[in-house]
Design an enzyme around this catalytic site. Structure first.
Site, mmCIF file in Angstrom:
data_model
loop_
_atom_site.group_PDB
_atom_site.id
_atom_site.type_symbol
_atom_site.label_atom_id
_atom_site.label_comp_id
_atom_site.label_asym_id
_atom_site.label_seq_id
_atom_site.Cartn_x
_atom_site.Cartn_y
_atom_site.Cartn_z
ATOM 1 N NE ARG A 101 81.091 -69.333 36.844
ATOM 2 C CZ ARG A 101 82.375 -69.182 37.100
ATOM 3 N NH1 ARG A 101 83.287 -69.825 36.417
ATOM 4 N NH2 ARG A 101 82.768 -68.379 38.077
ATOM 5 C CE LYS A 136 72.452 -44.744 41.571
ATOM 6 N NZ LYS A 136 73.404 -43.650 41.300
ATOM 7 C CE LYS A 168 66.514 -41.575 45.093
ATOM 8 N NZ LYS A 168 67.913 -41.123 44.891
ATOM 9 C CD GLU A 198 68.569 -37.013 45.041
ATOM 10 O OE1 GLU A 198 69.036 -38.148 45.214
ATOM 11 O OE2 GLU A 198 67.979 -36.666 43.995
ATOM 12 C CG ASP A 219 72.223 -35.838 43.983
ATOM 13 O OD1 ASP A 219 72.989 -36.801 44.094
ATOM 14 O OD2 ASP A 219 71.565 -35.601 42.955
#
Length: 285
Positions: A101, A136, A168, A198, A219
């Site tokens: 698995r 991510k 950011k 950004e 963005d």
């Protein structure tokens, strides 16, 4: 993935995955196979795609028993088809059953990412735009998932927070503005690290370009806004677009001539690829 990377970085995550699944023992396997017995099982592809993670798949079994052998008939990055025999795993049947698995979880997940990435990368063929992933990623799976992106024809953005400066909205707010954030980053970061900003509107684009950012990330802008942003930047920085980038809308973006397109969907939204271990056989040794 070379053997040094595997042992220094990947092994610890693979061991954790095995410990998560086996814990104290594999009670089912121990019930039906109380003693070592040699056997083999086939690795079968159940749908078309790009295979990725064969070394990780093999490493799961080798960590359980170094005597385990995997005979591969394909290599990472190959296109495979439904019903294709990709490998035969040979060793102690208890190892084959207990590691099945975890090994398949890696292989299915990574092959799904490589397959999805290839479908997006093919849309960029013939353009100047490079396809990038993001951070991510699944916790403790980044090294594997970013490897799969490369096999699918994409490139990696930052691997972690040490790789480069990406300012950011919250960093910009903390610094007091775009210009202040860029200047602070230039003063602090080593010169070998690029500084990316950004931005969310055209005023921020102008500030970032004038402050000397190396890369400006557009963005969640409309196509019209991105076109104007590229005109404002006028070659003073590389351009990257991000935010809701999918196979369906990527063509409009690449037509603008941006340098990079980053997509979190490559890792967080790719479906797994259906792969199985089938036809377990007891052998003589």
């Amino acid at each position: 993935m070379n053997p040094i990377t595997m042992q220094l970085v990947a092994d610890k995550y693979i061991r954790l995955a095995l410990e998560e699944d086996i814990n104290s023992e594999d009670v089912t396997t121990n019930a039906v196979m109380p003693e070592a017995r040699p056997g083999e099982v086939d690795l079968i592809c159940k749908e078309d795609g790009i295979i990725a993670g064969l070394q990780i798949f093999e490493r799961v079994f080798v960590l359980l028993d170094p005597r385990t052998r995997v005979d591969f008939f394909v290599k990472d990055g190959d296109r495979v088809t439904e019903g294709q025999l990709m490998a035969t795993v040979k060793g102690d049947i208890r190892v084959l059953l207990s590691g099945e698995r975890t090994a398949l979880n890696y292989l299915q997940r990574l092959s799904g990412i490589a397959t999805y990435t290839r479908s997006v990368a093919d849309l960029l063929a013939g353009t100047k735009t490079t396809l990038l992933d993001t951070r991510k990623t699944t916790p403790c799976m980044r090294i594997f998932e970013k490897y799969a992106v490369r096999l699918g024809g994409g490139s990696n953005h930052r691997y972690n927070l040490s790789d480069g400066v990406l300012l950011k909205d919250n960093h910009i707010d903390a610094a007091g503005g775009v210009r202040e954030a860029v200047l602070a980053a230039k003063a602090y970061a080593p010169f070998v690290r690029k500084i990316e900003v950004e931005v969310e509107n055209l005023d921020m684009v102008r500030e970032a370009a004038e402050a000397g950012a190396d890369i400006i990330m557009l963005d969640n802008m409309t196509t019209e806004q991105m076109a104007e942003a590229i005109r404002i930047i006028n070659g003073r920085a590389e351009t990257e677009c991000s935010g809701n980038i999918t196979r369906e809308n990527i063509k409009k973006i690449t037509d603008l001539g941006v340098d990079y397109v980053s997509s979190g969907a490559l890792t967080h939204s790719a479906p797994i690829m259906d792969i199985s271990l089938k036809h377990l056989r007891v052998t003589e040794g």
